[in-house]
Enzyme design. Sequence first.
Site, PDB file in Angstrom:
ATOM      1  N   GLY A 230     -62.686 -58.885   6.669  1.00 52.80           N
ATOM      2  CA  GLY A 230     -63.940 -58.465   7.269  1.00 52.80           C
ATOM      3  C   GLY A 230     -63.763 -57.571   8.483  1.00 52.80           C
ATOM      4  N   GLY A 231     -62.957 -58.018   9.455  1.00 56.07           N
ATOM      5  CA  GLY A 231     -62.717 -57.205  10.638  1.00 56.07           C
ATOM      6  C   GLY A 231     -61.987 -55.916  10.300  1.00 56.07           C
ATOM      7  N   SER A 232     -61.030 -55.995   9.378  1.00 58.94           N
ATOM      8  CA  SER A 232     -60.298 -54.803   8.954  1.00 58.94           C
ATOM      9  C   SER A 232     -61.224 -53.838   8.229  1.00 58.94           C
ATOM     10  CB  SER A 232     -59.132 -55.197   8.039  1.00 58.94           C
ATOM     11  OG  SER A 232     -58.202 -56.004   8.725  1.00 58.94           O
TER      12      SER A 232
ATOM     13  N   ASP B 227     -54.209 -54.903   7.095  1.00 60.65           N
ATOM     14  CA  ASP B 227     -55.152 -54.514   6.047  1.00 60.65           C
ATOM     15  C   ASP B 227     -55.932 -53.244   6.382  1.00 60.65           C
ATOM     16  OD1 ASP B 227     -54.443 -56.715   4.572  1.00 60.65           O
ATOM     17  OD2 ASP B 227     -56.227 -57.896   5.063  1.00 60.65           O
TER      18      ASP B 227
ATOM     19  N   PRO C  71     -68.492 -63.573   5.882  1.00 61.05           N
ATOM     20  CA  PRO C  71     -68.000 -64.648   6.754  1.00 61.05           C
ATOM     21  C   PRO C  71     -66.709 -64.257   7.441  1.00 61.05           C
ATOM     22  CG  PRO C  71     -67.685 -65.208   4.432  1.00 61.05           C
ATOM     23  CD  PRO C  71     -68.511 -63.968   4.456  1.00 61.05           C
TER      24      PRO C  71
ATOM     25  N   LYS D 248     -62.821 -56.571   1.159  1.00 62.25           N
ATOM     26  CA  LYS D 248     -61.498 -56.461   0.558  1.00 62.25           C
ATOM     27  C   LYS D 248     -61.157 -57.743  -0.185  1.00 62.25           C
ATOM     28  CE  LYS D 248     -58.385 -58.329   2.354  1.00 62.25           C
ATOM     29  NZ  LYS D 248     -57.585 -59.602   2.195  1.00 62.25           N
TER      30      LYS D 248
ATOM     31  N   ALA E 208     -62.908 -65.042   9.092  1.00 66.55           N
ATOM     32  CA  ALA E 208     -61.730 -65.846   8.704  1.00 66.55           C
ATOM     33  C   ALA E 208     -61.891 -66.339   7.277  1.00 66.55           C
ATOM     34  CB  ALA E 208     -61.530 -67.009   9.669  1.00 66.55           C
ATOM     35  N   ALA E 209     -62.125 -65.390   6.367  1.00 65.52           N
ATOM     36  CA  ALA E 209     -62.490 -65.744   4.990  1.00 65.52           C
ATOM     37  C   ALA E 209     -61.612 -65.101   3.934  1.00 65.52           C
ATOM     38  CB  ALA E 209     -63.948 -65.351   4.741  1.00 65.52           C
ATOM     39  N   GLY E 210     -60.585 -64.338   4.325  1.00 71.48           N
ATOM     40  CA  GLY E 210     -59.730 -63.700   3.328  1.00 71.48           C
ATOM     41  C   GLY E 210     -60.324 -62.449   2.724  1.00 71.48           C
ATOM     42  N   LEU E 211     -61.370 -61.901   3.354  1.00 72.33           N
ATOM     43  CA  LEU E 211     -62.040 -60.701   2.845  1.00 72.33           C
ATOM     44  C   LEU E 211     -61.751 -59.470   3.706  1.00 72.33           C
ATOM     45  CD1 LEU E 211     -65.505 -62.262   1.917  1.00 72.33           C
ATOM     46  CD2 LEU E 211     -63.643 -61.647   0.362  1.00 72.33           C
TER      47      LEU E 211
END
Length: 268
Positions: free
Chosen positions: A96-98, A128, A89, A8, A91-94
């Site tokens: 990832g977990g969401s 997100d 990565p 994202k 905690a990267a603003g992407l």
Amino acid sequence: MRETAYAKINLALHVRSRREDGYHELETLFAFVDAGDELTARSASIDTLTVTGEFASQLSDPFGNLVAQALSRLPRPNGLAITLEKKLPVAAGLGGGSADAGAVFRLVREAHGLPDDWRERAARLGADVPACVESVACIGRGTGTDLEPVENDLAGTAVLLVNPRVPLATGPVFAAWDGQDRGPLPEGAASGVAGEGRNDLEAAAISLCPPVAEVLSTLAGTGADLVRMSGSGATCFATYRRHGVMHEAAEKLASDHPRWWQMQGKLR
């Protein structure tokens, strides 16, 4: 079954105000890259999760992550054994977990269907997650869970993601936001919203993670059409009219900054 947890990015992110519940009123243009983490799943008697990949070690509690939480909130007649290849990565603003959780929703939808209230279940996992379930460009309002369609005239656009390999937690970045409302998200098609928009968290992220400024400056010199930080950072992105220009930029960045993480792709 296989699913990609599409990365994202926020093509624009306007922070309008702090809420009494500790969250923030947002207006954002979500977009998704055609690459990300990879999930494989098979039927099993109970839910299990195995995490592999470059960033697997950053998930200190794999069974407490959003994949496990998503599984626990979706009713099914049998379990799923999931292997998560962590390529993005943490905690990267992407998101990832969401994005991983969104992929789980799609896996369950394919195998068993989703309950009628799946959007509410997704929102309870994270702001997100509802957008990540469908993983198509859209406008998010409120905390990001109130979704609206947008004319996606950026589908197929080349995009390069770059992260300085410095984790940046969301909470401290929002806490460092200066509280100034700089106005609403523009209206129109995705290209116009992205071009006229901004990311109100960039200054806060740079104050906590100065390498973000270097990544942005470096990407700005690669012939990109748009350079911006995604979400609360520290990943930044650049979009290009031609994929060849993006590939050349990626090669130069890999040579000049070999420690930086990068991912090439196109917008969905």
